[in-house]
Write a protein that holds these residues in place. Sequence first.
Motif, PDB file in Angstrom:
ATOM      1  N   THR A   1      -4.810  10.030   0.107  1.00  0.00           N
ATOM      2  CA  THR A   1      -5.447   8.845  -0.410  1.00  0.00           C
ATOM      3  C   THR A   1      -4.453   7.825  -0.592  1.00  0.00           C
ATOM      4  O   THR A   1      -3.364   8.114  -0.075  1.00  0.00           O
ATOM      5  CB  THR A   1      -5.806   8.935  -1.905  1.00  0.00           C
ATOM      6  OG1 THR A   1      -4.947   9.457  -2.863  1.00  0.00           O
ATOM      7  CG2 THR A   1      -7.200   9.992  -1.859  1.00  0.00           C
ATOM      8  N   GLU A   2      -4.699   6.555  -0.753  1.00  0.00           N
ATOM      9  CA  GLU A   2      -3.886   5.506  -0.922  1.00  0.00           C
ATOM     10  C   GLU A   2      -4.207   4.683  -1.968  1.00  0.00           C
ATOM     11  O   GLU A   2      -5.389   4.694  -2.702  1.00  0.00           O
ATOM     12  CB  GLU A   2      -4.046   4.419   0.596  1.00  0.00           C
ATOM     13  CG  GLU A   2      -5.236   3.822   0.588  1.00  0.00           C
ATOM     14  CD  GLU A   2      -5.298   2.957   1.794  1.00  0.00           C
ATOM     15  OE1 GLU A   2      -5.126   1.602   1.577  1.00  0.00           O
ATOM     16  OE2 GLU A   2      -5.614   3.351   2.735  1.00  0.00           O
ATOM     17  N   ASN A   3      -3.329   3.737  -2.433  1.00  0.00           N
ATOM     18  CA  ASN A   3      -3.447   3.029  -3.583  1.00  0.00           C
ATOM     19  C   ASN A   3      -2.702   1.584  -3.246  1.00  0.00           C
ATOM     20  O   ASN A   3      -1.857   1.460  -2.566  1.00  0.00           O
ATOM     21  CB  ASN A   3      -2.778   3.432  -4.858  1.00  0.00           C
ATOM     22  CG  ASN A   3      -3.415   2.935  -6.135  1.00  0.00           C
ATOM     23  OD1 ASN A   3      -4.108   2.013  -5.973  1.00  0.00           O
ATOM     24  ND2 ASN A   3      -2.794   3.418  -7.236  1.00  0.00           N
TER      25      ASN A   3
ATOM     26  N   TRP B   1       0.577   5.760   0.473  1.00  0.00           N
ATOM     27  CA  TRP B   1      -0.324   6.492   0.825  1.00  0.00           C
ATOM     28  C   TRP B   1       0.293   7.884   0.495  1.00  0.00           C
ATOM     29  O   TRP B   1       1.609   8.055   0.735  1.00  0.00           O
ATOM     30  CB  TRP B   1      -0.314   6.450   2.532  1.00  0.00           C
ATOM     31  CG  TRP B   1      -1.133   5.367   3.190  1.00  0.00           C
ATOM     32  CD1 TRP B   1      -2.546   5.481   3.227  1.00  0.00           C
ATOM     33  CD2 TRP B   1      -0.743   4.331   3.447  1.00  0.00           C
ATOM     34  NE1 TRP B   1      -2.801   4.234   3.421  1.00  0.00           N
ATOM     35  CE2 TRP B   1      -1.986   3.658   3.929  1.00  0.00           C
ATOM     36  CE3 TRP B   1       0.519   3.666   3.696  1.00  0.00           C
ATOM     37  CZ2 TRP B   1      -1.733   2.371   4.356  1.00  0.00           C
ATOM     38  CZ3 TRP B   1       0.578   2.306   3.885  1.00  0.00           C
ATOM     39  CH2 TRP B   1      -0.583   1.692   4.310  1.00  0.00           C
TER      40      TRP B   1
ATOM     41  N   ASN C   1      -0.075  11.710   2.205  1.00  0.00           N
ATOM     42  CA  ASN C   1      -0.529  12.335   3.370  1.00  0.00           C
ATOM     43  C   ASN C   1      -0.053  13.812   3.083  1.00  0.00           C
ATOM     44  O   ASN C   1      -0.191  14.630   4.358  1.00  0.00           O
ATOM     45  CB  ASN C   1       0.263  11.771   4.800  1.00  0.00           C
ATOM     46  CG  ASN C   1      -0.215  10.551   5.329  1.00  0.00           C
ATOM     47  OD1 ASN C   1      -1.249   9.788   4.828  1.00  0.00           O
ATOM     48  ND2 ASN C   1       0.649   9.587   5.960  1.00  0.00           N
TER      49      ASN C   1
ATOM     50  N   LEU D   1      -1.655  10.075  -6.672  1.00  0.00           N
ATOM     51  CA  LEU D   1      -2.156  10.067  -5.320  1.00  0.00           C
ATOM     52  C   LEU D   1      -2.774  11.351  -4.986  1.00  0.00           C
ATOM     53  O   LEU D   1      -1.982  12.261  -5.064  1.00  0.00           O
ATOM     54  CB  LEU D   1      -1.285   9.489  -4.320  1.00  0.00           C
ATOM     55  CG  LEU D   1      -1.090   8.153  -4.630  1.00  0.00           C
ATOM     56  CD1 LEU D   1       0.144   7.607  -3.424  1.00  0.00           C
ATOM     57  CD2 LEU D   1      -2.185   6.973  -4.445  1.00  0.00           C
ATOM     58  N   ARG D   2      -3.948  11.536  -4.843  1.00  0.00           N
ATOM     59  CA  ARG D   2      -4.626  12.756  -4.698  1.00  0.00           C
ATOM     60  C   ARG D   2      -4.236  12.904  -3.094  1.00  0.00           C
ATOM     61  O   ARG D   2      -4.136  11.736  -2.213  1.00  0.00           O
ATOM     62  CB  ARG D   2      -6.128  12.736  -4.701  1.00  0.00           C
ATOM     63  CG  ARG D   2      -6.547  12.766  -6.115  1.00  0.00           C
ATOM     64  CD  ARG D   2      -8.126  13.207  -6.378  1.00  0.00           C
ATOM     65  NE  ARG D   2      -9.079  11.849  -5.344  1.00  0.00           N
ATOM     66  CZ  ARG D   2      -9.344  10.844  -5.540  1.00  0.00           C
ATOM     67  NH1 ARG D   2      -8.935  10.349  -6.668  1.00  0.00           N
ATOM     68  NH2 ARG D   2     -10.131  10.112  -4.777  1.00  0.00           N
TER      69      ARG D   2
ATOM     70  N   ARG E   1       0.714  -1.262  -0.086  1.00  0.00           N
ATOM     71  CA  ARG E   1       0.012   0.052  -0.027  1.00  0.00           C
ATOM     72  C   ARG E   1       0.923   1.155   0.017  1.00  0.00           C
ATOM     73  O   ARG E   1       1.806   1.233   0.671  1.00  0.00           O
ATOM     74  CB  ARG E   1      -1.006   0.072   0.952  1.00  0.00           C
ATOM     75  CG  ARG E   1      -1.981  -0.901   1.181  1.00  0.00           C
ATOM     76  CD  ARG E   1      -3.136  -0.917   2.245  1.00  0.00           C
ATOM     77  NE  ARG E   1      -4.196  -1.670   2.296  1.00  0.00           N
ATOM     78  CZ  ARG E   1      -4.993  -1.674   1.260  1.00  0.00           C
ATOM     79  NH1 ARG E   1      -5.188  -1.028   0.252  1.00  0.00           N
ATOM     80  NH2 ARG E   1      -6.027  -2.511   1.265  1.00  0.00           N
TER      81      ARG E   1
END
Length: 143
Positions: A90-92, A46, A48, A86-87, A44
């Motif tokens: 958010t995470e991916n 993230w 921040n 990644l906004r 994952r």
Amino acid sequence: MRHLTAAAAVLAACLVAGTAGASSLRVAPTGLNLPAGNAASSVRVWNNDREPISVQVRVFKATMVGGKERLEPTRDVVASPPMTQLRPGTENLVRVVRVSDRPVQAQERYRLLVDELPDPSRMKAGTVNVLVRHSIPVVFEGR
């Protein structure tokens, strides 16, 4: 003594001249160890930060040469997606998959590099932009 004073002055000038900004790119887990028979896992990532960030993910074969790790391009293991944006907040999920049809004999070591890519719109005069790189060991165990 004069050299030390001059070095301190240069350092102080650099600190005053600009601000440092670092992104908040995080990853988990920080290592993947896949038991025999497992060909896929995930990591994952993230963001921040308050701004969107672009991330590139690459996989390299890792070998030890003369006590140092050497990274080589590979097609045996892939990461998907290889690039993502990644906004803020958010995470991916990044999938790591061993696609080689050759069985793992003993142990195969790879290195997953997760890099924040530079954003030209965020580069301002007098600032230092710190880009983050996570280097994650990936190990496939043999039978």
